[in-house]
Structures are given as C-alpha cells and as structure tokens.
Write a protein that holds these residues in place. Structure first.
Motif, short mmCIF file in Angstrom:
data_model
loop_
_atom_site.label_atom_id
_atom_site.label_comp_id
_atom_site.label_asym_id
_atom_site.label_seq_id
_atom_site.Cartn_x
_atom_site.Cartn_y
_atom_site.Cartn_z
N THR A 1 0.86 -1.18 0.00
CA THR A 1 0.00 0.00 0.00
C THR A 1 0.89 1.23 0.00
O THR A 1 2.06 1.15 0.35
N TYR A 2 0.36 2.35 -0.42
CA TYR A 2 1.18 3.54 -0.55
C TYR A 2 1.90 3.86 0.75
O TYR A 2 1.31 3.95 1.81
N GLY A 3 3.21 4.05 0.65
CA GLY A 3 3.95 4.61 1.77
C GLY A 3 4.22 3.70 2.93
O GLY A 3 4.67 4.13 3.98
N SER A 4 4.00 2.39 2.78
CA SER A 4 4.19 1.51 3.92
C SER A 4 5.58 0.90 3.97
O SER A 4 5.86 0.06 4.80
N LEU A 137 1.91 -15.27 6.24
CA LEU A 137 2.04 -14.03 5.49
C LEU A 137 2.99 -13.08 6.21
O LEU A 137 3.87 -12.46 5.60
N LYS A 138 2.83 -12.96 7.53
CA LYS A 138 3.73 -12.09 8.29
C LYS A 138 5.17 -12.56 8.16
O LYS A 138 6.10 -11.74 8.02
N GLY A 145 12.11 -7.87 5.06
CA GLY A 145 12.36 -6.60 5.70
C GLY A 145 11.16 -5.69 5.82
O GLY A 145 11.31 -4.49 6.07
N GLN A 146 9.95 -6.25 5.69
CA GLN A 146 8.75 -5.43 5.76
C GLN A 146 8.02 -5.66 7.08
O GLN A 146 8.01 -6.76 7.62
N ARG A 147 7.37 -4.61 7.58
CA ARG A 147 6.66 -4.68 8.86
C ARG A 147 5.18 -4.96 8.61
O ARG A 147 4.49 -4.18 7.97
N ASN A 157 0.60 -5.35 0.15
CA ASN A 157 2.06 -5.40 0.13
C ASN A 157 2.57 -6.74 -0.38
O ASN A 157 3.58 -6.82 -1.09
N TYR A 158 1.87 -7.80 -0.02
CA TYR A 158 2.25 -9.15 -0.48
C TYR A 158 2.16 -9.22 -2.00
O TYR A 158 3.08 -9.72 -2.67
N VAL A 159 1.05 -8.72 -2.56
CA VAL A 159 0.88 -8.77 -4.02
C VAL A 159 1.91 -7.89 -4.71
O VAL A 159 2.41 -8.23 -5.78
N LEU A 160 2.26 -6.76 -4.12
CA LEU A 160 3.31 -5.92 -4.70
C LEU A 160 4.62 -6.70 -4.81
O LEU A 160 5.29 -6.67 -5.84
#
Length: 356
Positions: A1-4, A137-138, A145-147, A157-160
């Motif tokens: 998502t934008y900016g995450s 998923l987490k 490196g993603q929160r 975010n997963y699909v990105l």
C-alpha cells in the motif's frame, strides 16, 4: 500500500527462495540456492548476498533501472524459467467467485487527467474483518524486511512483492459519496498522508480524491483520513497505472520515498491492474473474508492496441555478436512471455508484454 515501505535509493530487490519455487519448480534441476545465485548473477541480476532464514533463504538482488519487471518474485521467476527452460506458473488472476450481484455498494470513477492516469480499476469488498495477518504471510513480509500492519494492508504489500504492482485500500465508508475522482490538486489544497505529515499540494500533482477532497497522492502514499482501521468493514481497492514522470516529480517535490513510487516512476505494467486487483481480492477473501460487490470498475479511456515489433535474426546477431539458432530465439522469447509468430525465414512478429 502507498507509503508503507522504507526508503530504498539503491535498485535492489530481496526475494525468497521458497517463494520463487511457487512459480518455477527447481525439483528437476540440480541447482541449490548458491547455484541459483550464481545463475542469476550471470543473467544480469547480481546477487549481493544470500541470507539463511530458518528453512528459507533470501537473495538480495541488484536490479538495473531499466528492469522494473524484475522488482518482484514473478519477474525474477520468469527470467529463471527462460534460463533453465522450465515452465512458469502464474498466480490466480481470475475474478473472485464470491460476488454480490445486487450492487448494494457501488462506486463511480472519474479520470479528469487521462494523460497522467491512463487506467484506474477499483473493486469494493464488503464484510471484511480487519485483524492481524496469518503467520505465514507475516513471516514472508518480515523475511523481506517489511513490517506487517494488518491483513488488508499486508495483502496489498504481499501482491506488490509477488507481481510488482502497487495497490491501495481505502476505507469505503470514509470516501465522500463513495466516489473516486482522479485529478490534479487545486491551489491551496493539502493532504495529511499516512506518515502523519500534512502535505501542501500544487496543481502539478496528481491526487486521488473522493467527491470533496484529496484522499491519496496518486501512486505514492495514501491519506490518513481514509486509512484502514479495526472498524473498517468495507474497502475500495485501487489498482491503477500512473504516468512515471508525474509520480517521480511529485515524490521528489514532497520528499517522499515509497515502494509504490519506486515502481511507478520506473514504469509499471498498464495491462495488469485488473489482474492485480483480482489477485488481491482473492487473497483478502482468504485471510479477512468479504464479498466483492458487483463487477470491478475499469476506467481505461485511452486503451490502445500495440503494434508488433519486427524482429530479424541477423539484427539480433549483429547486436549481440553471437550466432543463434532460430528455434532458440523463439523459445527464449516465449518463455519470457513475448507473443511470437513467424513471418518470413528468420523473421518474427513479436508482441511485447506490458511489463516490458
């Protein structure tokens, strides 16, 4: 998502060895993770480091600026498929099966600046339950490196990371008149983005609005007023294509660096928005429930057919300096998902996919 996501100035992409195997089967190959790292480096995707994480390995790739198609797992898997001549599997891009045909919840999308936003797709999911994402998923997000944030944001975010297309989810009930208007900002308008900073906008900036005010910076970052929360029960999911120069200019002016902008300013795939939206809807239904309200809205005001590229074997060999078999050329292009049809001897009509 934008900016995450965090700032990334270097053209790098972290990929999971296990995740890649969902698209290409290494079982028939005598290639371990180190062998794969060496092969990717020879292919032009230099592996800077291999990090062992439990039963998985993370490869830190260096991707050149002209290869945004490799800033995701599917893109890297596509290159592996072509290199080793093995089949490439694809995610399920079909429309979700759970659809409420009554259109009790609906939206209207208006694109006022089609030069800056040639395509905008939107779908509404109702009856969702916002909560923590499942462990699997987490674990995948954290390995790269993603929160994790919540199951809705994590799904986008997963699909990105999976297919390389940024999406954004709005709280449907927080959108005035439940409408989407894509336009440039008006003088004096401002937007408080998801990072809590109030941004002063100017007429050069493309924004996503509801019927009254901006709710997101197009392709860069969402707004605080329409973000997903624990009380959200219906979302409007955005999947669009934005002009790279516009995204780059706005992101630079406002000093914002996000993974969405990182990809849009390098050139996203204008052909994938609906597929990406379908994929995300299916994932959200799996982990958060929900029903798709009616059909997906797909505003594509300037859809154009693409002319095929005329390709000659002699030109290929002149550029590369290596003699190539005609069958090798055809097979390689096909594995890379180029549409290939033969014309005269050693000449092809090649349809270039949107991600290239």
């Amino acid at each position: 998502t934008y900016g995450s996501f965090r700032l990334r100035r270097v053209e790098q992409m972290k990929v999971s060895y296990q995740w890649l195997q969902e698209f290409v089967d290494f079982g028939s190959l005598d290639v371990d993770v180190q062998g794969l790292a060496e092969a990717l480096t020879r292919m032009g995707l230099a592996v800077e480091e291999v990090i062992e994480l439990g039963d998985d390995s993370v490869l830190d790739l260096e991707v050149t600026t002209n290869r945004p198609d490799c800033l995701n797992h599917l893109g890297v898997a596509r290159e592996i498929s072509a290199q080793f001549r093995i089949p490439l599997g694809l995610p399920d891009f079909s429309s979700p099966e759970q659809v409420n045909e009554s259109d009790s919840l609906a939206t209207q999308v208006t694109i006022e600046n089609p030069d800056l936003c040639p395509r905008y797709a939107a779908g509404i999911l109702s009856g969702i339950k916002v909560a923590e994402s499942p462990d699997w998923l987490k674990k995948r997000l954290e390995a790269l490196g993603q929160r994790p944030i919540n199951n809705i944001v994590d799904a986008t975010n997963y699909v990105l990371l999976e297919i390389g297309h940024p999406l954004h989810a709005f709280d449907y009930e927080k959108l005035e008149e439940h409408r989407i208007v894509v336009r440039t900002a008006r003088s004096g308008e401002s937007l408080t983005t998801l990072d809590g900073i109030e941004r002063q906008l100017d007429p050069s900036m493309l924004v996503i609005c509801d019927a009254r005010r901006p709710v997101a910076l197009a392709g860069i970052m969402g707004g605080e007023e329409s973000e997903i929360s624990e009380t959200t029960h219906a979302i409007l999911l955005e999947s669009a294509y934005f002009d790279p120069a516009s995204v780059r200019r706005t992101a630079k002016t406002l000093g914002i660096h996000s993974e969405a902008a990182f990809r849009f300013e390098r050139g996203a795939d204008p052909e994938i928005p609906v597929k990406a939206l379908n994929r995300t809807c299916r994932l959200i239904q799996e982990i958060a429930g929900g029903v798709l309200e009616g059909s997906v809205v797909d505003e594509f005001p300037r859809s154009q057919s693409k002319e095929p590229v005329q390709l000659r074997q002699e030109r290929i060999e002149a550029l590369i300096g290596v003699s190539m078999d005609a069958e090798f050329i055809t097979q390689t292009l096909s594995h890379l998902e180029f549409g290939v049809s033969e014309g005269e001897k050693n000449r092809w009509q090649v349809q270039v996919p949107g991600f290239r």
